[in-house]
Design a protein around this motif. Structure first.
Motif, PDB file in Angstrom:
ATOM      1  N   ILE A 369      95.356 -21.093  53.332  1.00  0.00           N
ATOM      2  CA  ILE A 369      95.147 -20.152  51.961  1.00  0.00           C
ATOM      3  C   ILE A 369      93.514 -19.576  52.291  1.00  0.00           C
ATOM      4  N   VAL A 370      92.572 -20.544  52.509  1.00  0.00           N
ATOM      5  CA  VAL A 370      91.302 -20.159  52.682  1.00  0.00           C
ATOM      6  C   VAL A 370      90.875 -19.079  53.826  1.00  0.00           C
ATOM      7  N   GLU A 371      91.377 -19.219  54.903  1.00  0.00           N
ATOM      8  CA  GLU A 371      91.411 -18.443  56.051  1.00  0.00           C
ATOM      9  C   GLU A 371      92.091 -17.105  55.741  1.00  0.00           C
ATOM     10  N   LEU A 372      93.172 -17.165  55.330  1.00  0.00           N
ATOM     11  CA  LEU A 372      93.932 -15.932  54.831  1.00  0.00           C
ATOM     12  C   LEU A 372      93.161 -14.939  54.043  1.00  0.00           C
ATOM     13  N   GLY A 392      91.627 -20.785  40.348  1.00  0.00           N
ATOM     14  CA  GLY A 392      93.125 -20.492  39.945  1.00  0.00           C
ATOM     15  C   GLY A 392      93.317 -18.970  40.181  1.00  0.00           C
ATOM     16  N   GLY A 393      92.625 -18.044  41.003  1.00  0.00           N
ATOM     17  CA  GLY A 393      92.792 -16.801  41.204  1.00  0.00           C
ATOM     18  C   GLY A 393      93.357 -16.451  42.608  1.00  0.00           C
ATOM     19  N   ALA A 394      93.848 -17.428  43.207  1.00  0.00           N
ATOM     20  CA  ALA A 394      94.441 -17.206  44.675  1.00  0.00           C
ATOM     21  C   ALA A 394      96.178 -17.040  44.586  1.00  0.00           C
ATOM     22  N   TYR A 395      96.539 -15.896  45.231  1.00  0.00           N
ATOM     23  CA  TYR A 395      98.132 -15.591  45.072  1.00  0.00           C
ATOM     24  C   TYR A 395      98.651 -15.149  46.310  1.00  0.00           C
ATOM     25  N   VAL A 396      99.958 -15.959  46.601  1.00  0.00           N
ATOM     26  CA  VAL A 396     100.288 -15.266  47.792  1.00  0.00           C
ATOM     27  C   VAL A 396     101.926 -15.085  47.373  1.00  0.00           C
ATOM     28  N   SER A 406      96.464 -25.750  51.364  1.00  0.00           N
ATOM     29  CA  SER A 406      97.710 -25.423  51.592  1.00  0.00           C
ATOM     30  C   SER A 406      97.745 -24.250  52.742  1.00  0.00           C
ATOM     31  N   VAL A 407      98.954 -24.513  53.406  1.00  0.00           N
ATOM     32  CA  VAL A 407      99.163 -23.742  54.508  1.00  0.00           C
ATOM     33  C   VAL A 407     100.498 -22.716  54.206  1.00  0.00           C
ATOM     34  N   ILE A 408     100.607 -21.512  54.422  1.00  0.00           N
ATOM     35  CA  ILE A 408     101.544 -20.950  54.045  1.00  0.00           C
ATOM     36  C   ILE A 408     102.745 -21.087  55.037  1.00  0.00           C
ATOM     37  N   GLU A 409     103.894 -21.195  54.561  1.00  0.00           N
ATOM     38  CA  GLU A 409     104.985 -21.452  55.624  1.00  0.00           C
ATOM     39  C   GLU A 409     105.579 -20.084  55.913  1.00  0.00           C
TER      40      GLU A 409
END
Length: 436
Positions: A369-372, A392-396, A406-409
């Motif tokens: 999430i940070v890299e994205l 609390g301001g990050a959304y995928v 967190s790593v997005i699947e």
């Protein structure tokens, strides 16, 4: 256009006749004798035509004005002829500043078919006043140059032709005007004459900027047949600040969904300024005078609700692209801002809805999430990205991500390759994931 759309269309019965409604809707910029036109449209069945030249693969917003005028007249009982110019499209009407680039005959023939397909859904081709599709190549192709000059050219005076506004402006320009484009007005006049002879056509409509070409036909019929016929010039569509829309301005709103997507089309109408929305409702929708008055009041009293713009966008998008496409567009708008399911959007709608967002490409092994957030340009640095997550301001894909590790699947990818990232409520970016 959906069949249900066409069945729901009707003229406003609160007007004495269709002419009075056309005036109220602002569709008459200029015309031949208004009294005679009103009388004819009230007492007779008038056969009328409008021409569409295939100088592009699609019609645009300005042509939509003509299509809706044709439909209103048909609803009043009159008979439309829709002319797609297989011959005039080979020349092209003169532009204000420069000569047109001529297309090949094969290209023009292809565009004729495209535009006929676009015109057809707007008119009814059944019933006592069924529409008819015509192509001016049918009567110009057999004409020899000598016959054209003897039978048609003899009725024209060069002095009159060069006084036409568009011709005069080109003659005074550095580029001048070719004989081909100079002769366009004769070809259009011939169309009216031929349709008058074949079908009893007595009325032509077009944009007011085409007035010289429209009156070319009325004058030719007067000289060749000794008859009086009519023409209507509709206003050019501009914003209240005078901004025009069209091919020559480089900002055409096309009717072909592959050239202007239904999402872009809907947003164009939704973004109409308060100062313009009532006039657009009059011209581009079948809403009654009473309905438009209610929307005008809502705009004045509660402009933040944008009720008139929403009604306009719904009506015109549904008219051109269908109700289903409009519902998809509205669902896309809601989903982009977290009020719907992104996964339910088809790829074309998702792509159109996010077309103006910043975009980035990442590899499939870089979905932390940070890299994205950094790759998408939503955070300037890793530390800024971490703050966004912890606050609390990050959304995928509209899912809040609160874990810094967190790593997005890959199962979360939209259509197997996209992620919609959002920082806060409205700052977004699209990320395309490629195999590493």
């Amino acid at each position: 256009m959906d069949i249900d759309n066409q069945q729901a269309q009707q003229n406003d019965v609160s007007f004495a006749n269709v002419w009075q409604e056309l005036l109220w809707r602002g569709l008459i910029q200029v015309s031949t004798d208004q009294g005679e036109l009103e009388k004819a449209l009230s007492e007779e069945t008038v056969t009328y035509y409008c021409g569409f030249d295939p100088t592009a693969p699609s019609l645009h917003l300005g042509h939509l004005v003509q299509l809706l005028l044709m439909r209103r007249l048909q609803l009043a009982g009159h008979k439309p002829l829709a002319l797609v110019g297989g011959s005039t499209g080979l020349i092209g009407d003169p532009r204000p500043t420069t000569e047109r680039s001529m297309q090949t005959k094969e290209q023009v023939a292809e565009w004729v078919a495209d535009i006929q397909a676009q015109v057809q859904p707007f008119l009814s081709f059944e019933g006592d006043n069924a529409a008819r599709m015509v192509n001016n190549l049918d009567w110009t192709a057999p004409l020899s140059a000598i016959d054209f000059l003897r039978e048609i050219g003899k009725h024209y005076r060069v002095g009159t032709m060069i006084k036409k506004d568009i011709v005069a402006s080109r003659l005074n320009s550095d580029e001048g005007i070719s004989y081909a484009e100079f002769s366009y007005q004769i070809l259009q006049g011939l169309d009216f004459l031929e349709l008058n002879r074949q079908y009893g056509c007595t009325l032509q409509s077009g944009g007011s900027d085409q007035w010289g070409n429209l009156t070319s036909g009325t004058e030719l019929i007067r000289k060749a047949e000794g008859k009086s016929v009519h023409a209507i010039g509709t206003p050019l569509i501009t914003n209240s600040d005078g901004t025009k829309f069209g091919k020559s301005e480089g900002n055409a709103i096309w009717l072909n969904p592959e050239m202007t997507s239904p999402y872009e089309f809907y947003q164009f109408w939704l973004n109409t300024a308060d100062a313009d929305v009532v006039e657009r409702l009059k011209i581009f929708t079948f809403r009654s005078r009473a309905e438009i008055a209610e929307l005008e009041l809502a705009t004045a009293e509660r402009p933040h609700e944008r009720a008139a713009q929403k009604a306009l966008a719904w009506d015109v998008n549904s008219l051109v692209h269908g109700v289903d496409a409009t519902q998809k567009v509205i669902a896309a708008s809601a989903a982009i801002f977290g009020n719907g399911e992104l996964s339910e959007l088809d790829e074309a709608t998702l792509s159109a809805a996010t077309a103006e967002l910043p975009r980035a490409t990442v590899s499939a092994d870089g979905l932390g999430i940070v890299e994205l957030l950094v790759a998408a340009g939503l955070s300037e640095s890793n530390s800024a990205a971490r703050r966004t997550v912890t606050e609390g301001g990050a959304y995928v894909n509209n899912r809040k991500v609160a874990d810094l590790e967190s790593v997005i699947e890959t199962t979360e990818l939209l259509h197997g390759r996209y992620l919609l990232l959002r920082r806060g409520k409205r700052t977004m970016a699209m990320v395309e994931v490629q195999d590493s």
